[in-house]
Design a protein around this motif. Structure first.
Motif, PDB file in Angstrom:
ATOM      1  N   ILE A  14       0.852  -1.184   0.000  1.00 23.84           N
ATOM      2  CA  ILE A  14       0.000   0.000   0.000  1.00 23.84           C
ATOM      3  C   ILE A  14       0.883   1.228   0.000  1.00 23.84           C
ATOM      4  O   ILE A  14       1.856   1.310   0.735  1.00 23.84           O
ATOM      5  CB  ILE A  14      -0.918   0.016   1.226  1.00 23.84           C
ATOM      6  N   ASN A  18       1.071   5.177   0.781  1.00 24.03           N
ATOM      7  CA  ASN A  18       0.343   6.235   1.477  1.00 24.03           C
ATOM      8  C   ASN A  18       1.067   7.552   1.360  1.00 24.03           C
ATOM      9  O   ASN A  18       1.987   7.713   0.562  1.00 24.03           O
ATOM     10  CB  ASN A  18       0.088   5.846   2.943  1.00 24.03           C
ATOM     11  N   LYS A  61      -6.324   4.271   8.099  1.00 24.18           N
ATOM     12  CA  LYS A  61      -6.266   3.463   6.892  1.00 24.18           C
ATOM     13  C   LYS A  61      -7.221   2.281   6.991  1.00 24.18           C
ATOM     14  O   LYS A  61      -7.675   1.938   8.068  1.00 24.18           O
ATOM     15  CB  LYS A  61      -4.838   2.956   6.687  1.00 24.18           C
ATOM     16  N   LYS A 115      -8.498  -1.172   7.730  1.00 27.71           N
ATOM     17  CA  LYS A 115      -7.987  -2.126   8.707  1.00 27.71           C
ATOM     18  C   LYS A 115      -8.643  -3.468   8.475  1.00 27.71           C
ATOM     19  O   LYS A 115      -9.857  -3.555   8.386  1.00 27.71           O
ATOM     20  CB  LYS A 115      -8.260  -1.618  10.127  1.00 27.71           C
ATOM     21  N   TYR A 139      -4.543  -3.570   7.250  1.00 26.16           N
ATOM     22  CA  TYR A 139      -3.886  -3.100   6.049  1.00 26.16           C
ATOM     23  C   TYR A 139      -2.399  -3.422   6.147  1.00 26.16           C
ATOM     24  O   TYR A 139      -1.875  -3.669   7.225  1.00 26.16           O
ATOM     25  CB  TYR A 139      -4.088  -1.603   5.840  1.00 26.16           C
ATOM     26  N   SER A 166       3.253   0.343   5.045  1.00 24.70           N
ATOM     27  CA  SER A 166       3.989   0.931   3.926  1.00 24.70           C
ATOM     28  C   SER A 166       5.422   1.272   4.318  1.00 24.70           C
ATOM     29  O   SER A 166       6.153   1.853   3.527  1.00 24.70           O
ATOM     30  CB  SER A 166       3.278   2.205   3.455  1.00 24.70           C
ATOM     31  N   GLU A 168      -6.401  -8.530   3.776  1.00 24.13           N
ATOM     32  CA  GLU A 168      -5.521  -7.642   4.530  1.00 24.13           C
ATOM     33  C   GLU A 168      -5.599  -6.177   4.109  1.00 24.13           C
ATOM     34  O   GLU A 168      -4.981  -5.330   4.758  1.00 24.13           O
ATOM     35  CB  GLU A 168      -4.077  -8.119   4.403  1.00 24.13           C
ATOM     36  N   ALA A 169      -6.281  -5.883   3.025  1.00 23.23           N
ATOM     37  CA  ALA A 169      -6.311  -4.508   2.534  1.00 23.23           C
ATOM     38  C   ALA A 169      -7.586  -4.287   1.744  1.00 23.23           C
ATOM     39  O   ALA A 169      -8.348  -5.223   1.500  1.00 23.23           O
ATOM     40  CB  ALA A 169      -5.078  -4.234   1.668  1.00 23.23           C
ATOM     41  N   THR A 179      -9.781  -1.583  -1.384  1.00 20.54           N
ATOM     42  CA  THR A 179      -9.906  -0.446  -2.289  1.00 20.54           C
ATOM     43  C   THR A 179     -11.296   0.167  -2.237  1.00 20.54           C
ATOM     44  O   THR A 179     -11.526   1.251  -2.776  1.00 20.54           O
ATOM     45  CB  THR A 179      -9.625  -0.873  -3.742  1.00 20.54           C
ATOM     46  N   TRP A 231     -14.191  -3.435   4.234  1.00 16.14           N
ATOM     47  CA  TRP A 231     -13.286  -3.176   3.120  1.00 16.14           C
ATOM     48  C   TRP A 231     -13.156  -4.425   2.246  1.00 16.14           C
ATOM     49  O   TRP A 231     -13.167  -5.546   2.742  1.00 16.14           O
ATOM     50  CB  TRP A 231     -11.909  -2.769   3.628  1.00 16.14           C
ATOM     51  N   ASN A 241      -3.243   4.897  -1.096  1.00 24.64           N
ATOM     52  CA  ASN A 241      -4.020   5.052   0.127  1.00 24.64           C
ATOM     53  C   ASN A 241      -3.673   6.354   0.842  1.00 24.64           C
ATOM     54  O   ASN A 241      -3.285   6.364   2.005  1.00 24.64           O
ATOM     55  CB  ASN A 241      -3.729   3.834   1.020  1.00 24.64           C
TER      56      ASN A 241
END
Length: 377
Positions: free
Chosen positions: A4, A6, A44, A46, A48, A51, A296-297, A299, A306, A336
């Motif tokens: 990700i 950020n 962010k 979660k 996630y 970075s 885990e992440a 969009t 999420w 992100n």
């Protein structure tokens, strides 16, 4: 195989060939994003991925970046008698005024500029575009003007009039051809949905790239009821890719878009039929760069959950570092940025979108952009 990106990662190395006018626009962008920080929270999705290990690599002649962005209902504020666009008119629906339209255009342009760091992204897939007019406005009357983008667009048969499109910088990506493929469902012949865009172009190292930009049918009306349409779209794209690689076995292929399905769903696993073993890639197979981090992440957020429905699926030869074109670290990135995230009343984070239900909140999009970097030899 995914990271990700950020706010810490916007200080990408400066391309010495960047024009002075673009640097001025970049300064405007930096100031604007600082002013925007009070309306978008820094939390962010979660869970996630961290970075901290992200290593921004200079692009220039040895690198190339692709992006995809669902820009959430980028409508103009005029009535089109051929489409169902009444929801986005000044005096009805969501009261979509000229001022709101122009504000969204400026915000999207700043985000697209930021996605490139100090060098504009040379190739961008877009969806939820109403028409060519909104793309002309975006590229000619915002900070994107200095980037010199050309437009690929065609009005789709979608009843609401939303399309898929692409922007490219001709000095970095030589367009060879493009095709729009309609999706005609034999089990629902009256259905009208977005076409699939196939862009063919030459990279700076002279390799040919095939990019497929997708916006598959949504789950509106029921996930089970609409699943056959997404499966049909997946199998259609897979057949196109197979046809290309029969003629060009080493063709570089990228499939991206808003698939309205997550990496582990049937349309992706069975329809696109990608290989899950990305650690040992085979040139002839496809690989989903989002599959390993599907839990885990994110969009996109729906009902405070999420998910990853914006994805990159790539041909295996792009994961072999010995080739003249390869994917940097075999990873993609979710863009992100702090200002693209907001926190709701319950404390849950989500993309800072333009409308929350019928309420105008003045954000960017209900999706986060995704990025993919190449190493060119």
């Amino acid at each position: 195989m995914f990271r990700i990106l950020n706010a810490k990662n916007t200080h990408l190395s400066v391309n010495t060939s960047t024009r002075k006018s673009f640097l001025c626009q970049k300064l405007v962008l930096t100031i604007s994003l600082c002013l925007l920080s009070h309306v978008a929270h820094a939390q962010k999705p979660k869970p996630y991925l961290s970075s901290d290990s992200f290593d921004p690599t200079p692009r220039g002649a040895s690198g190339f970046r692709i992006a995809f962005y669902n820009v959430e209902n980028l409508f103009d504020y005029f009535d089109d008698s051929l489409t169902i666009d009444e929801e986005f008119l000044p005096n009805q629906g969501r009261y979509w005024t000229k001022a709101r339209y122009q504000d969204k255009q400026q915000k999207l342009a700043k985000t697209i500029i930021a996605m490139g760091g100090w060098e504009p992204v040379p190739l961008i897939g877009l969806c939820e575009i109403e028409n060519r007019y909104v793309l002309e406005s975006l590229t000619k009357f915002t900070v994107l003007k200095s980037a010199g983008y050309e437009i690929i667009h065609k009005d789709s048969p979608d009843r609401r009039g939303i399309d898929v499109a692409a922007l490219y910088r001709p000095e970095k990506f030589k367009l060879i051809n493009y095709h729009y493929y309609p999706l005609n469902f034999p089990f629902d012949p009256d259905s009208r949905t977005r076409e699939i865009l196939h862009v063919i172009g030459e990279l700076p190292n002279k390799d040919t790239l095939h990019l497929f930009v997708n916006h598959w049918p949504s789950k509106f009306g029921g996930e089970f009821e609409t699943q056959p349409k997404r499966m049909f779209a997946a199998e259609f794209v897979r057949n196109k890719v197979d046809s290309i690689r029969k003629i060009q076995p080493k063709a570089a292929v990228i499939i991206t878009g808003d698939f309205n399905d997550e990496p582990e769903e049937a349309s992706m696993i069975e329809g696109l039929a990608f290989d899950k073993n990305i650690e040992s890639p085979k040139a002839e197979n496809l690989y989903n760069l989002m599959y390993d981090i599907r839990y885990e992440a994110g969009t996109h957020s729906f009902e405070n959950q999420w998910s990853i429905i914006d994805q990159f699926i790539v041909s295996g030869n792009l994961l072999e570092g010995s080739n003249s074109t390869s994917i940097l670290n075999n990873t993609a990135q979710i863009f992100n940025m702090d200002y693209l995230i907001m926190t709701g009343a319950t404390g849950a984070t989500r993309p800072f979108r333009t409308y929350q239900g019928p309420k105008y909140i003045g954000g960017y999009s209900d999706h986060l952009p995704i990025l993919l970097d190449f190493v060119l030899k």
